[in-house]
Design an enzyme around this catalytic site. Structure first.
Site, mmCIF file in Angstrom:
data_model
loop_
_atom_site.group_PDB
_atom_site.id
_atom_site.type_symbol
_atom_site.label_atom_id
_atom_site.label_comp_id
_atom_site.label_asym_id
_atom_site.label_seq_id
_atom_site.Cartn_x
_atom_site.Cartn_y
_atom_site.Cartn_z
ATOM 1 N N SER A 162 3.363 -2.009 1.895
ATOM 2 C CA SER A 162 2.300 -1.005 1.815
ATOM 3 C C SER A 162 1.224 -1.424 2.801
ATOM 4 O O SER A 162 0.985 -2.618 2.984
ATOM 5 C CB SER A 162 1.693 -0.951 0.417
ATOM 6 O OG SER A 162 2.597 -0.343 -0.457
ATOM 7 N N ASP A 187 -5.400 -1.607 -11.847
ATOM 8 C CA ASP A 187 -4.584 -2.734 -12.332
ATOM 9 C C ASP A 187 -5.477 -3.794 -12.980
ATOM 10 O O ASP A 187 -5.053 -4.490 -13.915
ATOM 11 C CB ASP A 187 -3.807 -3.366 -11.172
ATOM 12 C CG ASP A 187 -2.892 -2.362 -10.483
ATOM 13 O OD1 ASP A 187 -2.329 -1.499 -11.183
ATOM 14 O OD2 ASP A 187 -2.745 -2.431 -9.246
#
Ligand SMILES: Nc1ncnc2c1ncn2[C@@H]1O[C@H](COP(=O)(O)OP(=O)(O)OP(=O)(O)O)[C@@H](O)[C@H]1O
Ligand SMILES: [Mg+2]
Length: 308
Positions: free
Chosen positions: A92, A257
């Site tokens: 990513s 997260d």
């Protein structure tokens, strides 16, 4: 201390860099890239580890980025279990634009998993000794993995007596809510809007949607994260709003997260739901303060949490 296992079905090697200004056609000179292991469950495990918790990250990985991901986790000293796969783990790419302070996040699709590889992920969790008290499943479903794989995750969690914590989006989220059996769900506003098919602009609409998930029996605890607006907690005890901590914003990567990791860690330590979500807000803020894919530092989280 109780143990928290995380499952990341679609992990990534996160590459981040800086440029002066994004522009088409011309070569964009970037600063030296930073590499960090990423993907929902892996980030959650890193947050738990940063905060001194006991965790293990389980993830399927293959190819050069898969090997790099495992090495990076080992270097962090994070307990991890890699399930080898034939496909190539993705990267990513995050670009911070210096002149504007804007951040661009490029997310590539990951490899698919064969039925045997999926099974191996479940077996890795089932073989944990002692069995985890919490199983966090976070991040996207790999393309080609049917949503009924989620049902096997639920069945496994029930068999080993682990509470299921989910951070899903899109079709996987819809499927999971229909299936039920979720201890804690952390949707963002856009994810909950997608689920309900409504924009959920007003606080009243947000509250009705979050409360609805609890009332229909699918989820015991909903932590709806609202970006700069903080979070809304819904449980059988009722509703509560949590303001976001005010910190200088550097990068939002991993904020959600951090909410999941810190909240679950606090719950595993027997904290009240109120304190656990507030700890989650402190962790998100501590992550926002760091550039790129950096995740919260314990001293920042404790300082913010104590400040109240
Ligand atoms: N701009 C902001 N200012 C202050 N706090 C923020 C901001 N953005 C995020 N946060 C904090 O991070 C938490 C998680 O952020 P958010 O609600 O955007 O979830 P997310 O999972 O990161 O989103 P998504 O999955 O859609 O990328 C929020 O509850 C809040 O505490
Ligand atoms: Mg999220």
């Amino acid at each position: 201390m109780s143990r928290i296992a995380t499952l990341t079905l679609n992990p990534a090697m996160d590459v981040s860099t800086d440029i002066a200004r994004l522009a088409p056609t011309s070569k964009l000179r970037c600063t030296l890239p930073r590499y960090e292991p990423g993907g929902g469950g892996i980030n959650v495990a890193r947050v738990i580890r940063n905060l001194g918790g006991d965790t293990v990250a389980i993830y399927p990985a293959g190819g050069p980025f898969g090997a790099m991901l495992q090495r990076a986790l080992e270097e962090l000293g994070l307990p991890e279990l890699r399930v080898p796969i034939a496909g190539d783990t993705r990267e990513s790419f995050t670009v911070d634009e210096g002149e504007t302070g804007l951040q661009y996040r490029f997310v590539l699709p990951g490899p698919t998993l064969t039925p045997d590889e999926r099974q191996a992920c479940l077996e890795a969790i089932a073989a944990l000794v002692p069995p985890p008290d919490y199983l966090v499943v976070s991040g996207s479903f790999p393309t080609g993995v049917a949503l009924d794989f989620h049902d096997e995750i639920v069945a496994l969690a029930q068999r080993i007596g682990a509470r299921l914590i989910l951070d899903y989006s899109g079709d996987a989220l819809r499927h999971a809510v229909e299936r039920g059996g979720i201890h804690l769900l952390k949707p963002s506003l856009s994810e909950l809007s997608g689920l309900t098919g409504r924009v959920l602009e007003s606080q009243v609409e947000q509250e009705a949607a979050a409360r609805g998930l609890v009332e229909q029996g699918a989820v015991e605890i909903v932590v709806l994260s609202l970006g700069a607006e903080g979070a809304l907690l819904a449980s059988r005890e009722g509703l509560e709003r949590f303001p976001a901590f005010e910190v200088p914003l550097r990068s939002a990567v991993g904020a959600g997260d951090s909410v999941v990791g810190a909240t679950v860690l606090a719950l595993s330590r027997g904290w009240s739901l109120h304190d656990a979500v507030r700890y989650g807000m402190a962790a998100a803020a501590a992550t926002l303060m760091l550039p790129g894919t950096g995740l919260c530092r314990a001293e920042d989280v404790e300082r913010l949490f104590r400040k109240g």
